[in-house]
Motif scaffolding. Structure first.
Motif, PDB file in Angstrom:
ATOM      1  N   HIS A  89       0.427  19.195   5.392  1.00  0.00           N
ATOM      2  CA  HIS A  89      -0.107  19.299   4.046  1.00  0.00           C
ATOM      3  C   HIS A  89       0.253  20.629   3.377  1.00  0.00           C
ATOM      4  CE1 HIS A  89      -2.644  18.088   0.764  1.00  0.00           C
ATOM      5  NE2 HIS A  89      -3.342  19.205   0.850  1.00  0.00           N
ATOM      6  N   VAL A 132      -2.745  14.048   5.027  1.00  0.00           N
ATOM      7  CA  VAL A 132      -3.768  14.070   3.987  1.00  0.00           C
ATOM      8  C   VAL A 132      -3.309  13.288   2.758  1.00  0.00           C
ATOM      9  CG1 VAL A 132      -5.137  15.552   2.477  1.00  0.00           C
ATOM     10  CG2 VAL A 132      -4.630  16.291   4.808  1.00  0.00           C
ATOM     11  N   ASP A 182       2.539  15.083   6.532  1.00  0.00           N
ATOM     12  CA  ASP A 182       1.277  15.274   5.822  1.00  0.00           C
ATOM     13  C   ASP A 182       0.381  14.065   6.072  1.00  0.00           C
ATOM     14  OD1 ASP A 182      -0.824  15.674   4.079  1.00  0.00           O
ATOM     15  OD2 ASP A 182       0.446  16.272   2.396  1.00  0.00           O
ATOM     16  N   ASN A 195      -8.189  25.381   9.749  1.00  0.00           N
ATOM     17  CA  ASN A 195      -9.494  25.531   9.111  1.00  0.00           C
ATOM     18  C   ASN A 195     -10.628  25.576  10.132  1.00  0.00           C
ATOM     19  OD1 ASN A 195      -8.638  25.768   6.467  1.00  0.00           O
ATOM     20  ND2 ASN A 195      -8.704  23.560   6.090  1.00  0.00           N
ATOM     21  N   TYR A 197      -7.140  18.504   6.560  1.00  0.00           N
ATOM     22  CA  TYR A 197      -6.205  19.244   5.706  1.00  0.00           C
ATOM     23  C   TYR A 197      -5.355  20.187   6.546  1.00  0.00           C
ATOM     24  CZ  TYR A 197      -7.894  18.111   0.987  1.00  0.00           C
ATOM     25  OH  TYR A 197      -8.204  17.499  -0.183  1.00  0.00           O
ATOM     26  N   ASP A 198      -6.028  20.887   7.442  1.00  0.00           N
ATOM     27  CA  ASP A 198      -5.319  21.894   8.221  1.00  0.00           C
ATOM     28  C   ASP A 198      -6.154  22.256   9.445  1.00  0.00           C
ATOM     29  OD1 ASP A 198      -3.910  24.062   9.208  1.00  0.00           O
ATOM     30  OD2 ASP A 198      -3.957  25.204   7.350  1.00  0.00           O
ATOM     31  N   ILE A 213     -13.295  19.869  -3.828  1.00  0.00           N
ATOM     32  CA  ILE A 213     -12.878  18.528  -3.409  1.00  0.00           C
ATOM     33  C   ILE A 213     -13.452  17.469  -4.348  1.00  0.00           C
ATOM     34  CG2 ILE A 213     -13.101  16.809  -1.572  1.00  0.00           C
ATOM     35  CD1 ILE A 213     -12.895  19.267   0.391  1.00  0.00           C
ATOM     36  N   PRO A 244      -7.478  14.288  -1.882  1.00  0.00           N
ATOM     37  CA  PRO A 244      -8.362  13.377  -1.183  1.00  0.00           C
ATOM     38  C   PRO A 244      -8.414  12.037  -1.904  1.00  0.00           C
ATOM     39  CG  PRO A 244      -9.478  15.443  -1.712  1.00  0.00           C
ATOM     40  CD  PRO A 244      -8.149  15.459  -2.382  1.00  0.00           C
TER      41      PRO A 244
END
Length: 124
Positions: A100, A74, A72, A26, A22-23, A47, A2
């Motif tokens: 990511h 992120v 990616d 999630n 991120y994904d 984080i 991050p």
């Protein structure tokens, strides 16, 4: 990783958004209130630690292979390029298919093949 920050607590909506960035998978966590409440403190602390972490060591006297996910969103390629300053020898940067978590998903086979080649080369 991050964006770097001051370690201020992450607001709940920001944490949910970050987890989804991120994904998207999630959503299993962010969409289940009980699971989210159980995991949120640990994920927020993780984080915060990433945001505060600094590498304060001399560069390694070794070559490096820096892998990134080509999609990616992120960690931008420019952030991954910053790792080059932590090594004194040549850097091989490769963007592989995926986001990511490309290492565990889209490019898993490619990463394992690359590791095998690197290990074979170093054994010679």
């Amino acid at each position: 990783a991050p964006p770097r920050g001051d370690g201020a607590p992450i607001e709940e909506d920001d944490l949910r958004a970050l987890l989804l960035a991120y994904d998207p998978a999630n959503a299993r966590i962010t969409g289940d209130d009980e699971l989210y409440r159980a995991l949120a403190p640990v994920l927020a602390a993780d984080i915060a630690m990433l945001r505060l972490h600094r590498i304060d060591a001399p560069p390694l006297e070794a070559p490096a292979v820096i892998l990134t996910g080509g999609n990616d969103h992120v960690v931008p390629a420019s952030a991954a390029a910053d790792w080059a300053g932590h090594f004194t020898q040549p850097i091989d940067r490769q963007a592989l298919p995926g986001g990511h978590f490309f290492v565990f998903r889209e490019a898993n086979g490619s990463v394992l093949d690359l590791l095998s080649r690197l290990l074979e080369r170093s054994a010679r």
